[in-house]
Design an enzyme around this catalytic site. Structure first.
Site, mmCIF file in Angstrom:
data_model
loop_
_atom_site.group_PDB
_atom_site.id
_atom_site.type_symbol
_atom_site.label_atom_id
_atom_site.label_comp_id
_atom_site.label_asym_id
_atom_site.label_seq_id
_atom_site.Cartn_x
_atom_site.Cartn_y
_atom_site.Cartn_z
ATOM 1 N N GLY A 46 0.839 -1.194 0.000
ATOM 2 C CA GLY A 46 0.000 0.000 0.000
ATOM 3 C C GLY A 46 0.872 1.241 0.000
ATOM 4 N N GLN A 51 3.280 9.950 0.937
ATOM 5 C CA GLN A 51 4.560 9.232 1.104
ATOM 6 C C GLN A 51 5.526 9.510 -0.050
ATOM 7 O OE1 GLN A 51 2.424 5.323 2.157
ATOM 8 N NE2 GLN A 51 4.357 5.196 3.259
ATOM 9 N N CYS A 94 5.751 -0.009 7.378
ATOM 10 C CA CYS A 94 5.411 1.141 6.555
ATOM 11 C C CYS A 94 6.649 1.555 5.765
ATOM 12 C CB CYS A 94 4.964 2.290 7.457
ATOM 13 S SG CYS A 94 4.541 3.781 6.560
ATOM 14 N N LEU A 95 6.469 1.880 4.491
ATOM 15 C CA LEU A 95 7.610 2.272 3.657
ATOM 16 C C LEU A 95 8.233 3.583 4.157
ATOM 17 C CD1 LEU A 95 6.125 1.386 0.159
ATOM 18 C CD2 LEU A 95 7.856 0.109 1.435
ATOM 19 N N HIS A 136 -4.667 1.704 7.359
ATOM 20 C CA HIS A 136 -3.296 2.226 7.472
ATOM 21 C C HIS A 136 -3.061 3.346 6.450
ATOM 22 C CE1 HIS A 136 1.247 1.401 7.839
ATOM 23 N NE2 HIS A 136 1.149 2.210 6.797
ATOM 24 N N GLU A 137 -3.478 3.113 5.196
ATOM 25 C CA GLU A 137 -3.230 4.109 4.139
ATOM 26 C C GLU A 137 -4.098 5.345 4.313
ATOM 27 O OE1 GLU A 137 -0.621 3.618 2.610
ATOM 28 O OE2 GLU A 137 -0.459 1.480 3.021
ATOM 29 N N HIS A 140 -2.687 7.721 6.669
ATOM 30 C CA HIS A 140 -1.643 8.587 6.099
ATOM 31 C C HIS A 140 -2.250 9.877 5.537
ATOM 32 C CE1 HIS A 140 2.158 6.476 6.290
ATOM 33 N NE2 HIS A 140 1.655 5.365 5.773
#
Ligand code: NI
Length: 180
Positions: A46, A51, A94-95, A136-137, A140
């Site tokens: 994701g 990000q 998470c990236l 989660h996304e 963000h």
């Protein structure tokens, strides 16, 4: 398509609340396509636009398993409109918080409305990994990173670690941050 750079904590942009998208046009589709390529390359399941430094309400997701056909989801202005009382605990990563994993408890199921890549209204009923990933996304897009769901002690430890890493990176390229 182009691969984009992924920003990491403690970059203050990760705290921004992203803006809604007014029209799903070629500009938006280009960002979504670049995000998908960046996500697959990372690799991740994701990615939210912030990000890659874009403060617009855009998300790409693909929770298909290795060996399965790819199943990309493009979400514009996604919104969680319902969550179950039952919860699930997943070890999330998470990236933007590379190589850090921690358990987060979230609603086990959720319903998400959004526009797709063609601007068509859609609703997703999600459970399992997809439900976790969507929440989660969408977090963000509201300036929330998964470590914000951890205890204060745990979160501060992670932020400290990444702040030190950021300082080392700054020093190694000889860049001096300006004051204030
Ligand atoms: Ni993330």
């Amino acid at each position: 398509m182009a691969k984009l750079d992924i920003i990491t904590i403690p970059d203050p942009r990760l705290k921004l609340v992203s803006e809604p998208v007014a029209h799903v046009d070629d500009r938006i589709r280009k960002i979504l396509d670049d995000m998908l390529e960046t996500m697959y390359d990372a690799p991740g399941i994701g990615l939210a636009a912030i990000q890659v430094g874009v403060a617009e309400r855009l998300v790409t997701i693909d929770v298909s398993r290795e060996g399965e056909p790819k199943a990309p989801l493009f979400l514009v202005n996604p919104e969680v409109v319902w969550t179950s009382e039952e919860t699930n605990t997943y070890e999330e990563g998470c990236l933007s918080v590379p190589e850090h994993y921690d358990e987060v408890e979230r609603p086990a199921r959720c319903r998400v409305t959004h526009l797709d890549r063609d601007g068509v209204e859609r609703t997703i009923e999600a459970e399992g990994l997809l439900a976790t990933c969507l929440q989660h996304e969408i977090d963000h897009l509201n300036g929330v990173v998964f470590i914000d769901h951890l205890s204060r002690l745990k979160r501060e430890r992670v932020v400290k670690k990444f702040s030190k890493l950021a300082k080392v990176r700054v020093r190694s390229v000889g860049w001096r941050p300006s004051m204030g």
